[in-house]
Design a protein around this motif. Structure first.
Motif, PDB file in Angstrom:
ATOM      1  N   HIS A   1    -101.744  92.032   8.713  1.00  0.00           N
ATOM      2  CA  HIS A   1    -101.116  90.782   9.153  1.00  0.00           C
ATOM      3  C   HIS A   1    -102.198  89.829   9.653  1.00  0.00           C
ATOM      4  O   HIS A   1    -103.168  90.228  10.288  1.00  0.00           O
ATOM      5  CB  HIS A   1    -100.112  91.064  10.274  1.00  0.00           C
ATOM      6  CG  HIS A   1     -99.187  89.929  10.537  1.00  0.00           C
ATOM      7  ND1 HIS A   1     -99.601  88.761  11.135  1.00  0.00           N
ATOM      8  CD2 HIS A   1     -97.865  89.761  10.268  1.00  0.00           C
ATOM      9  CE1 HIS A   1     -98.585  87.932  11.238  1.00  0.00           C
ATOM     10  NE2 HIS A   1     -97.515  88.516  10.734  1.00  0.00           N
TER      11      HIS A   1
ATOM     12  N   GLU B   1     -88.505  81.835  10.088  1.00  0.00           N
ATOM     13  CA  GLU B   1     -89.818  82.000  10.698  1.00  0.00           C
ATOM     14  C   GLU B   1     -90.020  83.369  11.335  1.00  0.00           C
ATOM     15  O   GLU B   1     -91.146  83.845  11.461  1.00  0.00           O
ATOM     16  CB  GLU B   1     -90.039  80.906  11.751  1.00  0.00           C
ATOM     17  CG  GLU B   1     -90.143  79.507  11.156  1.00  0.00           C
ATOM     18  CD  GLU B   1     -90.509  78.468  12.199  1.00  0.00           C
ATOM     19  OE1 GLU B   1     -91.289  78.802  13.103  1.00  0.00           O
ATOM     20  OE2 GLU B   1     -90.010  77.331  12.095  1.00  0.00           O
ATOM     21  N   LYS B   2     -88.950  84.012  11.745  1.00  0.00           N
ATOM     22  CA  LYS B   2     -89.017  85.277  12.465  1.00  0.00           C
ATOM     23  C   LYS B   2     -89.867  86.338  11.755  1.00  0.00           C
ATOM     24  O   LYS B   2     -90.717  86.990  12.381  1.00  0.00           O
ATOM     25  CB  LYS B   2     -87.605  85.802  12.708  1.00  0.00           C
ATOM     26  CG  LYS B   2     -87.522  87.116  13.485  1.00  0.00           C
ATOM     27  CD  LYS B   2     -86.062  87.491  13.683  1.00  0.00           C
ATOM     28  CE  LYS B   2     -85.924  88.844  14.329  1.00  0.00           C
ATOM     29  NZ  LYS B   2     -86.403  88.859  15.734  1.00  0.00           N
ATOM     30  N   PRO B   3     -89.696  86.546  10.427  1.00  0.00           N
ATOM     31  CA  PRO B   3     -90.498  87.577   9.756  1.00  0.00           C
ATOM     32  C   PRO B   3     -92.002  87.273   9.734  1.00  0.00           C
ATOM     33  O   PRO B   3     -92.807  88.183   9.504  1.00  0.00           O
ATOM     34  CB  PRO B   3     -89.929  87.588   8.328  1.00  0.00           C
ATOM     35  CG  PRO B   3     -88.579  86.959   8.438  1.00  0.00           C
ATOM     36  CD  PRO B   3     -88.724  85.936   9.514  1.00  0.00           C
ATOM     37  N   LYS B   4     -92.366  86.023   9.975  1.00  0.00           N
ATOM     38  CA  LYS B   4     -93.779  85.639   9.929  1.00  0.00           C
ATOM     39  C   LYS B   4     -94.484  85.872  11.260  1.00  0.00           C
ATOM     40  O   LYS B   4     -95.714  85.737  11.344  1.00  0.00           O
ATOM     41  CB  LYS B   4     -93.900  84.160   9.536  1.00  0.00           C
ATOM     42  CG  LYS B   4     -93.245  83.819   8.206  1.00  0.00           C
ATOM     43  CD  LYS B   4     -93.286  82.326   7.954  1.00  0.00           C
ATOM     44  CE  LYS B   4     -92.535  81.951   6.689  1.00  0.00           C
ATOM     45  NZ  LYS B   4     -92.521  80.482   6.457  1.00  0.00           N
ATOM     46  N   LYS B   5     -93.713  86.176  12.297  1.00  0.00           N
ATOM     47  CA  LYS B   5     -94.286  86.377  13.619  1.00  0.00           C
ATOM     48  C   LYS B   5     -94.537  87.865  13.865  1.00  0.00           C
ATOM     49  O   LYS B   5     -93.741  88.710  13.454  1.00  0.00           O
ATOM     50  CB  LYS B   5     -93.348  85.834  14.702  1.00  0.00           C
ATOM     51  CG  LYS B   5     -93.092  84.335  14.619  1.00  0.00           C
ATOM     52  CD  LYS B   5     -94.347  83.534  14.893  1.00  0.00           C
ATOM     53  CE  LYS B   5     -94.066  82.027  14.902  1.00  0.00           C
ATOM     54  NZ  LYS B   5     -95.301  81.239  15.112  1.00  0.00           N
TER      55      LYS B   5
ATOM     56  N   LYS C   1    -100.908  79.033  19.341  1.00  0.00           N
ATOM     57  CA  LYS C   1    -101.835  78.601  18.296  1.00  0.00           C
ATOM     58  C   LYS C   1    -102.894  77.718  18.936  1.00  0.00           C
ATOM     59  O   LYS C   1    -102.566  76.770  19.652  1.00  0.00           O
ATOM     60  CB  LYS C   1    -101.096  77.826  17.198  1.00  0.00           C
ATOM     61  CG  LYS C   1    -101.993  77.349  16.063  1.00  0.00           C
ATOM     62  CD  LYS C   1    -101.185  76.624  14.984  1.00  0.00           C
ATOM     63  CE  LYS C   1    -102.066  76.127  13.859  1.00  0.00           C
ATOM     64  NZ  LYS C   1    -101.274  75.417  12.821  1.00  0.00           N
TER      65      LYS C   1
END
Length: 242
Positions: A3, A61-65, A74
């Protein structure tokens, strides 16, 4: 596949940016103060430039976190390099290391970490147990138990240590630290849920001084006057009821 948040290829960029104070920041979190509040407070008190980024489509967006959770931070350096960090404790320690809130030696770091962890534990117990209670009656019972088994002991222990340090609003000498930020966050939450007369200057002068030092910092006061802060406050009222 590694990741992006945990990619060893990011090491050089991360280590280059970590000590720099001229970066800009984005705090990614929902449109409330919530868990993002303590991170924004550190940034505000430090005088850092930051914005709050609210997900438009959290499901997408959740799966990208990492861990499928926010807040995340950031950071963009002055020359355009970017890094991202997840998890509130990791973010808070990272920013505190950057801005000098973790002490100057191993002993000071250990003291700060212990009081920080103590405050974070109480904060976590309050948010988990109070918001899990579904009825007014259940919430009232939870508040009584939290006060008796968590908050009173926390107040007594922290008040004693802070008084021993001169009641100057700090845990070590006269230095602002991560422990100060965590305590201010607990005071704010307790007084919102239990009432403003719960933790006061008269009852707990040393703990109150920590809170006052944070919220009266000019750069923090300026942050509370922004439209972004006011929008988050309104979000709190709509979502959490306060």
């Amino acid at each position: 596949m590694i990741h992006a948040f945990f990619n060893p290829g990011q090491t050089a960029t991360f280590n280059e940016i970590a000590p720099r104070k001229d970066s800009t920041f984005e705090v990614h979190y929902f449109g409330i103060h919530g868990l993002g509040h303590s991170i924004r407070t550190i940034l505000a008190v430090s005088g850092a430039k930051f914005t709050s980024v609210i997900p438009e489509d959290w499901a997408a967006e959740k799966p990208k976190k990492p861990f499928g959770l926010i807040p995340t931070l950031k950071e963009t350096s002055a020359d355009g390099k970017v890094l991202e960090i997840a998890e509130i404790d990791a973010i808070s320690r990272y920013l505190s290391r950057k801005f000098g809130y973790l002490g100057t030696n191993a002993f000071e770091a250990a003291v700060i970490d212990q009081f920080y962890s103590s405050s974070r534990s109480v904060h976590g117990a309050i948010t988990t147990k109070y918001f899990d209670a579904k009825t007014p009656e259940a919430k009232a019972e939870v508040k009584t138990a939290l006060m008796e088994h968590h908050i009173e002991a926390w107040l007594a222990n922290h008040e004693r240590h802070l008084a021993d340090n001169g009641s100057n609003g700090h845990y070590l000498e006269e230095a602002l630290s991560l422990a100060d930020f965590a305590t201010a966050s607990v005071v704010d939450l307790v007084n919102v849920l239990w009432g403003e007369d719960t933790i006061t200057e008269k009852k707990y002068p040393a703990v109150w001084k920590v809170y006052a030092n944070i919220v009266r910092t000019p750069s923090y006061v300026a942050w509370t006057q922004t439209e972004s802060y006011k929008t988050l406050t309104e979000g709190n009222r709509k979502v959490l009821g306060y």
